[in-house]
Design a protein around this motif. Structure first.
Motif, PDB file in Angstrom:
ATOM      1  N   GLY A 105       0.743  -1.311  -0.042  1.00  0.00           N
ATOM      2  CA  GLY A 105       0.127  -0.039  -0.043  1.00  0.00           C
ATOM      3  C   GLY A 105       0.842   1.348   0.019  1.00  0.00           C
ATOM      4  O   GLY A 105       0.436   2.445   0.040  1.00  0.00           O
ATOM      5  N   GLU A 106       2.069   1.309  -0.054  1.00  0.00           N
ATOM      6  CA  GLU A 106       3.130   2.238  -0.270  1.00  0.00           C
ATOM      7  C   GLU A 106       3.601   2.258  -1.547  1.00  0.00           C
ATOM      8  O   GLU A 106       3.844   1.277  -2.153  1.00  0.00           O
ATOM      9  CB  GLU A 106       3.996   2.071   1.109  1.00  0.00           C
ATOM     10  N   VAL A 107       4.367   3.297  -1.660  1.00  0.00           N
ATOM     11  CA  VAL A 107       4.879   3.618  -3.023  1.00  0.00           C
ATOM     12  C   VAL A 107       6.407   4.009  -2.941  1.00  0.00           C
ATOM     13  O   VAL A 107       6.528   4.788  -2.083  1.00  0.00           O
ATOM     14  CB  VAL A 107       4.169   4.277  -3.952  1.00  0.00           C
ATOM     15  N   ILE A 108       7.449   3.324  -3.587  1.00  0.00           N
ATOM     16  CA  ILE A 108       8.749   3.957  -3.702  1.00  0.00           C
ATOM     17  C   ILE A 108       9.063   4.952  -4.545  1.00  0.00           C
ATOM     18  O   ILE A 108       8.770   4.560  -5.976  1.00  0.00           O
ATOM     19  CB  ILE A 108       9.734   2.825  -3.775  1.00  0.00           C
ATOM     20  N   VAL A 109       9.037   6.098  -4.301  1.00  0.00           N
ATOM     21  CA  VAL A 109       8.859   7.367  -5.159  1.00  0.00           C
ATOM     22  C   VAL A 109      10.551   7.978  -5.652  1.00  0.00           C
ATOM     23  O   VAL A 109      10.584   8.275  -6.912  1.00  0.00           O
ATOM     24  CB  VAL A 109       8.472   8.688  -4.630  1.00  0.00           C
ATOM     25  N   ALA A 110      11.481   7.124  -4.885  1.00  0.00           N
ATOM     26  CA  ALA A 110      12.681   7.412  -5.582  1.00  0.00           C
ATOM     27  C   ALA A 110      13.640   6.236  -4.655  1.00  0.00           C
ATOM     28  O   ALA A 110      13.292   5.985  -3.569  1.00  0.00           O
ATOM     29  CB  ALA A 110      13.187   8.869  -4.977  1.00  0.00           C
ATOM     30  N   VAL A 111      14.749   5.846  -5.468  1.00  0.00           N
ATOM     31  CA  VAL A 111      15.890   5.070  -4.635  1.00  0.00           C
ATOM     32  C   VAL A 111      17.177   5.848  -4.799  1.00  0.00           C
ATOM     33  O   VAL A 111      17.646   6.470  -5.973  1.00  0.00           O
ATOM     34  CB  VAL A 111      15.939   3.712  -5.461  1.00  0.00           C
ATOM     35  N   GLU A 112      17.939   6.162  -3.809  1.00  0.00           N
ATOM     36  CA  GLU A 112      19.052   6.894  -3.821  1.00  0.00           C
ATOM     37  C   GLU A 112      18.879   8.063  -4.448  1.00  0.00           C
ATOM     38  O   GLU A 112      20.010   8.718  -5.065  1.00  0.00           O
ATOM     39  CB  GLU A 112      20.338   6.167  -4.344  1.00  0.00           C
ATOM     40  N   GLY A 113      17.872   8.832  -4.280  1.00  0.00           N
ATOM     41  CA  GLY A 113      17.387  10.212  -4.853  1.00  0.00           C
ATOM     42  C   GLY A 113      17.364  10.141  -6.240  1.00  0.00           C
ATOM     43  O   GLY A 113      16.850  11.238  -6.975  1.00  0.00           O
ATOM     44  N   ARG A 114      17.291   8.921  -6.786  1.00  0.00           N
ATOM     45  CA  ARG A 114      16.745   8.917  -8.320  1.00  0.00           C
ATOM     46  C   ARG A 114      15.374   8.723  -8.342  1.00  0.00           C
ATOM     47  O   ARG A 114      14.546   7.711  -7.904  1.00  0.00           O
ATOM     48  CB  ARG A 114      17.366   7.464  -8.833  1.00  0.00           C
ATOM     49  N   LEU A 115      14.696   9.741  -8.979  1.00  0.00           N
ATOM     50  CA  LEU A 115      13.142   9.791  -9.006  1.00  0.00           C
ATOM     51  C   LEU A 115      12.507   8.744  -9.919  1.00  0.00           C
ATOM     52  O   LEU A 115      12.849   8.394 -11.079  1.00  0.00           O
ATOM     53  CB  LEU A 115      12.766  11.029  -9.602  1.00  0.00           C
ATOM     54  N   MET A 116      11.449   7.998  -9.276  1.00  0.00           N
ATOM     55  CA  MET A 116      10.961   6.758  -9.931  1.00  0.00           C
ATOM     56  C   MET A 116       9.610   7.556 -10.748  1.00  0.00           C
ATOM     57  O   MET A 116       9.116   6.789 -11.823  1.00  0.00           O
ATOM     58  CB  MET A 116      10.569   5.957  -9.109  1.00  0.00           C
ATOM     59  N   ALA A 117       8.969   8.538 -10.167  1.00  0.00           N
ATOM     60  CA  ALA A 117       7.729   8.931 -10.864  1.00  0.00           C
ATOM     61  C   ALA A 117       7.838   9.523 -11.902  1.00  0.00           C
ATOM     62  O   ALA A 117       8.773  10.177 -12.339  1.00  0.00           O
ATOM     63  CB  ALA A 117       7.150  10.114  -9.747  1.00  0.00           C
ATOM     64  N   GLY A 118       6.963   9.132 -12.882  1.00  0.00           N
ATOM     65  CA  GLY A 118       7.077   9.520 -14.062  1.00  0.00           C
ATOM     66  C   GLY A 118       7.754   8.811 -15.272  1.00  0.00           C
ATOM     67  O   GLY A 118       7.519   8.792 -16.530  1.00  0.00           O
TER      68      GLY A 118
END
Length: 261
Positions: A105-118
């Protein structure tokens, strides 16, 4: 399954120093002797302050955004099931081993500052695999909150009412405030066809009346005519009106003081 509340503990008791631990400091504190979370190190290690300005404007200020550490076991791997979404990698499952401080139910929006959104699904998978190492910093948020904020107008901000001791919302565009963000949502914009069908604004009328609709003059009352009598005489309403005016003119010219049948 691990939950989001199972992040590393603030204090771990220990009778003696057992070696350095990442993110902890060994000392005698208010809870006793043991390992305490190093707050200064945790703050310096956080990437949230740098990440927030790069998030989409509508949900960059989500309250649930936080940072966790990824656990990767040599044989069990990360033990986490992910699914592509427009906001990042949505978490759909977490194994007990090695266990993660995130939950379904959660979302990883970034990994090590690398944005995943979009990102597209292939881009997101490649970016995550490149940074999938033990101890990698994950920036996660509640998927439900992000989805909700994404539907709101970014010009609506959350404020605090000290008098009523509760949150209220303010629309920077309209200058209106309310107890819920939904009531401040702007109405849907009219389509181009609807806008084109409207008559152009007359400048003289606008300067006199503003946006208010000018008052229309009262319509004259029509004299009731008996259709049966008119039909019997073979005359329409126009003929009867002309005859009536002629009778009035005749009597007035004779100064008889009025007209009666």
């Amino acid at each position: 399954m691990s939950s989001a509340g199972e992040s590393r503990p603030f204090f771990e008791p220990a009778d003696a120093f057992g070696g350095a631990r990442v993110g902890y400091v060994f000392k005698l504190g208010h809870l006793g002797l043991g390992y305490y979370v190093d707050a200064a190190a945790a703050q310096a290690d956080s990437q949230l302050e740098e990440l927030r300005p790069r998030l989409p404007e509508k949900w960059r200020h989500c309250a649930s955004l936080r940072q966790e550490r990824l656990k990767v076991h040599a044989t069990a791997g990360a033990g986490i099931a992910l699914e592509h979404s427009e906001f990042g990698f949505a978490i759909v499952g977490v194994d007990e081993n090695p266990g993660q401080a995130v939950a379904e139910g959660e979302v990883i929006v970034a990994v090590e500052g690398r944005l995943m959104a979009g990102l597209s699904a292939p881009q997101m998978q490649a970016s995550f695999q490149k940074r999938r190492v033990d101890g990698a910093r994950l920036q996660v948020a509640s998927l439900a909150e992000v989805r909700h904020l994404n539907t709101l107008d970014p010009s609506i901000i959350e404020c605090w009412d000290a008098q009523h001791q509760r949150v209220y919302y303010f629309n920077k565009k309209t200058g209106k405030s309310g107890w819920s963000a939904e009531e401040l949502q702007a109405p849907e914009q009219p389509t181009a066809a609807a806008s084109a069908s409207k008559a152009p604004i007359d400048i003289a009328t606008f300067l006199s009346h503003g946006f208010a609709k000018p008052r229309e003059p009262p319509k004259p009352k029509k004299r009731k005519v008996d259709p049966a009598a008119a039909a019997a005489a073979g005359k329409d309403e126009s003929d009867l009106a002309r005859e009536e005016r002629a009778r009035w003119a005749h009597w007035n010219s004779g100064e008889r003081g009025g007209y009666t049948e």
